[in-house]
Design a protein around this motif. Structure first.
Motif, mmCIF file in Angstrom:
data_model
loop_
_atom_site.group_PDB
_atom_site.id
_atom_site.type_symbol
_atom_site.label_atom_id
_atom_site.label_comp_id
_atom_site.label_asym_id
_atom_site.label_seq_id
_atom_site.Cartn_x
_atom_site.Cartn_y
_atom_site.Cartn_z
ATOM 1 N N SER A 126 -8.055 2.257 15.788
ATOM 2 C CA SER A 126 -8.777 1.245 15.023
ATOM 3 C C SER A 126 -7.766 0.407 14.254
ATOM 4 O O SER A 126 -6.563 0.685 14.279
ATOM 5 C CB SER A 126 -9.773 1.894 14.056
ATOM 6 N N LYS A 127 -8.246 -0.605 13.565
ATOM 7 C CA LYS A 127 -7.364 -1.468 12.793
ATOM 8 C C LYS A 127 -7.916 -1.644 11.393
ATOM 9 O O LYS A 127 -9.132 -1.725 11.190
ATOM 10 C CB LYS A 127 -7.241 -2.846 13.461
ATOM 11 N N ASP A 128 -7.005 -1.706 10.429
ATOM 12 C CA ASP A 128 -7.374 -2.008 9.053
ATOM 13 C C ASP A 128 -6.169 -2.602 8.364
ATOM 14 O O ASP A 128 -5.076 -2.030 8.396
ATOM 15 C CB ASP A 128 -7.846 -0.746 8.325
ATOM 16 N N GLU A 129 -6.349 -3.736 7.712
ATOM 17 C CA GLU A 129 -5.218 -4.467 7.121
ATOM 18 C C GLU A 129 -4.599 -3.723 5.943
ATOM 19 O O GLU A 129 -3.477 -4.037 5.528
ATOM 20 C CB GLU A 129 -5.671 -5.852 6.677
ATOM 21 N N ASN A 130 -5.287 -2.726 5.417
ATOM 22 C CA ASN A 130 -4.759 -1.968 4.285
ATOM 23 C C ASN A 130 -4.035 -0.694 4.701
ATOM 24 O O ASN A 130 -3.780 0.180 3.874
ATOM 25 C CB ASN A 130 -5.890 -1.630 3.315
ATOM 26 N N THR A 131 -3.721 -0.588 5.990
ATOM 27 C CA THR A 131 -2.940 0.541 6.481
ATOM 28 C C THR A 131 -1.632 0.036 7.076
ATOM 29 O O THR A 131 -1.427 -1.173 7.226
ATOM 30 C CB THR A 131 -3.712 1.320 7.569
ATOM 31 N N GLU A 132 -0.741 0.958 7.414
ATOM 32 C CA GLU A 132 0.557 0.573 7.950
ATOM 33 C C GLU A 132 0.456 0.067 9.385
ATOM 34 O O GLU A 132 1.327 -0.681 9.837
ATOM 35 C CB GLU A 132 1.530 1.762 7.894
ATOM 36 N N ASP A 152 8.275 -0.236 11.402
ATOM 37 C CA ASP A 152 7.343 -1.345 11.259
ATOM 38 C C ASP A 152 6.242 -1.196 12.303
ATOM 39 O O ASP A 152 6.506 -1.260 13.500
ATOM 40 C CB ASP A 152 8.082 -2.670 11.465
ATOM 41 N N LEU A 153 5.016 -0.995 11.854
ATOM 42 C CA LEU A 153 3.884 -0.896 12.774
ATOM 43 C C LEU A 153 3.008 -2.148 12.701
ATOM 44 O O LEU A 153 1.794 -2.079 12.881
ATOM 45 C CB LEU A 153 3.046 0.334 12.450
ATOM 46 N N SER A 154 3.636 -3.301 12.438
ATOM 47 C CA SER A 154 2.856 -4.536 12.431
ATOM 48 C C SER A 154 2.311 -4.845 13.816
ATOM 49 O O SER A 154 1.324 -5.560 13.960
ATOM 50 C CB SER A 154 3.717 -5.701 11.929
ATOM 51 N N GLU A 155 2.959 -4.311 14.852
ATOM 52 C CA GLU A 155 2.413 -4.340 16.200
ATOM 53 C C GLU A 155 1.971 -2.923 16.568
ATOM 54 O O GLU A 155 2.641 -1.948 16.252
ATOM 55 C CB GLU A 155 3.457 -4.845 17.203
ATOM 56 N N ASP A 156 0.835 -2.830 17.244
ATOM 57 C CA ASP A 156 0.299 -1.513 17.598
ATOM 58 C C ASP A 156 1.315 -0.707 18.405
ATOM 59 O O ASP A 156 2.040 -1.255 19.238
ATOM 60 C CB ASP A 156 -0.970 -1.656 18.444
ATOM 61 N N TYR A 157 1.339 0.604 18.151
ATOM 62 C CA TYR A 157 2.148 1.506 18.972
ATOM 63 C C TYR A 157 1.255 1.981 20.115
ATOM 64 O O TYR A 157 0.299 2.730 19.905
ATOM 65 C CB TYR A 157 2.636 2.692 18.145
ATOM 66 N N ILE A 158 1.553 1.510 21.317
ATOM 67 C CA ILE A 158 0.691 1.775 22.468
ATOM 68 C C ILE A 158 1.163 3.025 23.198
ATOM 69 O O ILE A 158 2.297 3.103 23.661
ATOM 70 C CB ILE A 158 0.677 0.582 23.444
#
Length: 341
Positions: A121-127, A291-297
């Motif tokens: 999932s995604k949330d802007e308040n997480t890393e 940096d996890l600004s891009e998803d770790y796939i």
């Protein structure tokens, strides 16, 4: 140091985790091991349990502690489980039932300086996010499903399929349906229904029974997890109806079903392997400023009758020889080695 890049199989792209780009690790208690908290949806689903074993092995190999809990399939309990970890751990990874329910909890973690990584999932308040390219893998399964349907008599536009979906509110559910659905639409194939199973095999059995009663024609079933698809496949077998069965997860039971002809494909997500990285990445976010600004796939690999025996051997070794398994290697490389044996 393990490789920072994992190769994704099939249509999935490589995912790179970058170092030193904006995450400030918290100060770990002097003299103590790092403690990683993992919050699962439940601890009954076979895939979730496999991930737990991989996470434990990761902690053992990398010298940190891990505390594992779950919400027993209930979002309120899961939020409580998350909050209870805030006094125990240095970093948390959570497989949210509904990420929107965690807004206050994520803020609490932020106030305490505890990084949070979400799964799927995604949330802007997480890393950031650790997960699968759900759309890509479901597209790949959809494309294989079309090839299976082409081998049957009749036109593709006359074919009808049904979906055993997962849990509404989860990001992975939308993606894991979406790629498959788009392939069906592109080929003029009707989707009769896509009922949520909540990842519950018993519920999947009931839904499959309802499908068989409601629809005289079902040419193919697509289940979003072997934990729901395999029980449904048994219902289909008992009914005597000729229905193709496609799935995702790649657990041993389902792979054996592919070998035996009870299922037509699944998609290896290698629970122990993914659990290993779902623990490792949070640890490295904390200790190495990832940096996890891009998803770790995380990677995956489609399993058919052509490769099922080799993949089953791989999965058996992950389970039975966990402490020897080469988790540090890209999954595609491991698959290639087993295919070559």
């Amino acid at each position: 140091m393990i490789k920072k890049r994992l190769l994704a199989a099939g249509s999935m792209a490589m995912a790179t985790v970058l170092i030193g780009a904006g995450i400030s690790p918290i100060e770990v208690r002097a003299g103590d091991k790092v403690v990683v908290g993992m919050v699962q949806i439940d601890l009954t689903n076979p895939f979730h349990l496999g991930e737990v074993e991989g996470a434990k092995e990761c902690a053992e190999r990398n010298g940190f502690e891990i505390v594992i809990t779950s919400g027993d399939g209930d979002v309120t309990k899961q939020v409580e489980a998350f909050d209870n970890l805030l006094e125990q751990v240095d970093v948390i990874t959570v497989n949210c039932i509904d990420v929107t329910a965690f807004a206050n909890s994520f803020q609490k973690a932020k106030d305490k300086g505890i990084p949070v990584i979400v799964m799927h999932s995604k949330d802007e308040n997480t890393e950031g996010t650790v997960g699968f390219d759900e759309y890509a893998l479901s597209t790949e399964v959809g494309e294989y499903a079309v090839e299976l349907l082409k081998e049957q008599e009749g036109e593709l536009t006359d074919k009808k399929v049904a979906i055993l979906a997962g849990m509404l509110g989860q990001g992975l559910n939308e993606g894991r349906v979406g790629g498959f659905a788009d392939v069906m639409e592109a080929n003029g194939i009707e989707i009769l229904a896509a009922e949520p199973t909540d990842w519950d095999g018993t519920k999947a059995v009931t839904i499959m029974e309802n499908y068989l009663t409601a629809y005289d024609q079902i040419d193919l079933i697509y289940g979003l997890s072997d934990s729901v698809t395999y029980p449904a496949a048994q219902v289909i077998a008992d009914s005597g109806r000729d229905i193709l069965v496609t799935s995702v997860d790649g657990n041993q039971e389902a792979i054996q079903a592919v070998i035996d002809g009870e299922m037509d494909c699944t998609y290896l997500l290698a629970a122990e392997y993914t659990g290993y990285y779902k623990a490792l990445i949070p640890y490295q976010v904390l200790t190495e400023d990832y940096d996890l600004s891009e998803d770790y796939i995380l990677p995956g690999f489609i399993v058919t009758s052509e490769n099922a025996e080799a993949i089953l051997s791989l999965c058996e070794d992950m389970v039975n020889k966990t402490n020897e398994f080469p988790f540090e290697k890209p999954l595609t490389e491991i698959v290639d080695e087993y295919m070559a044996d």
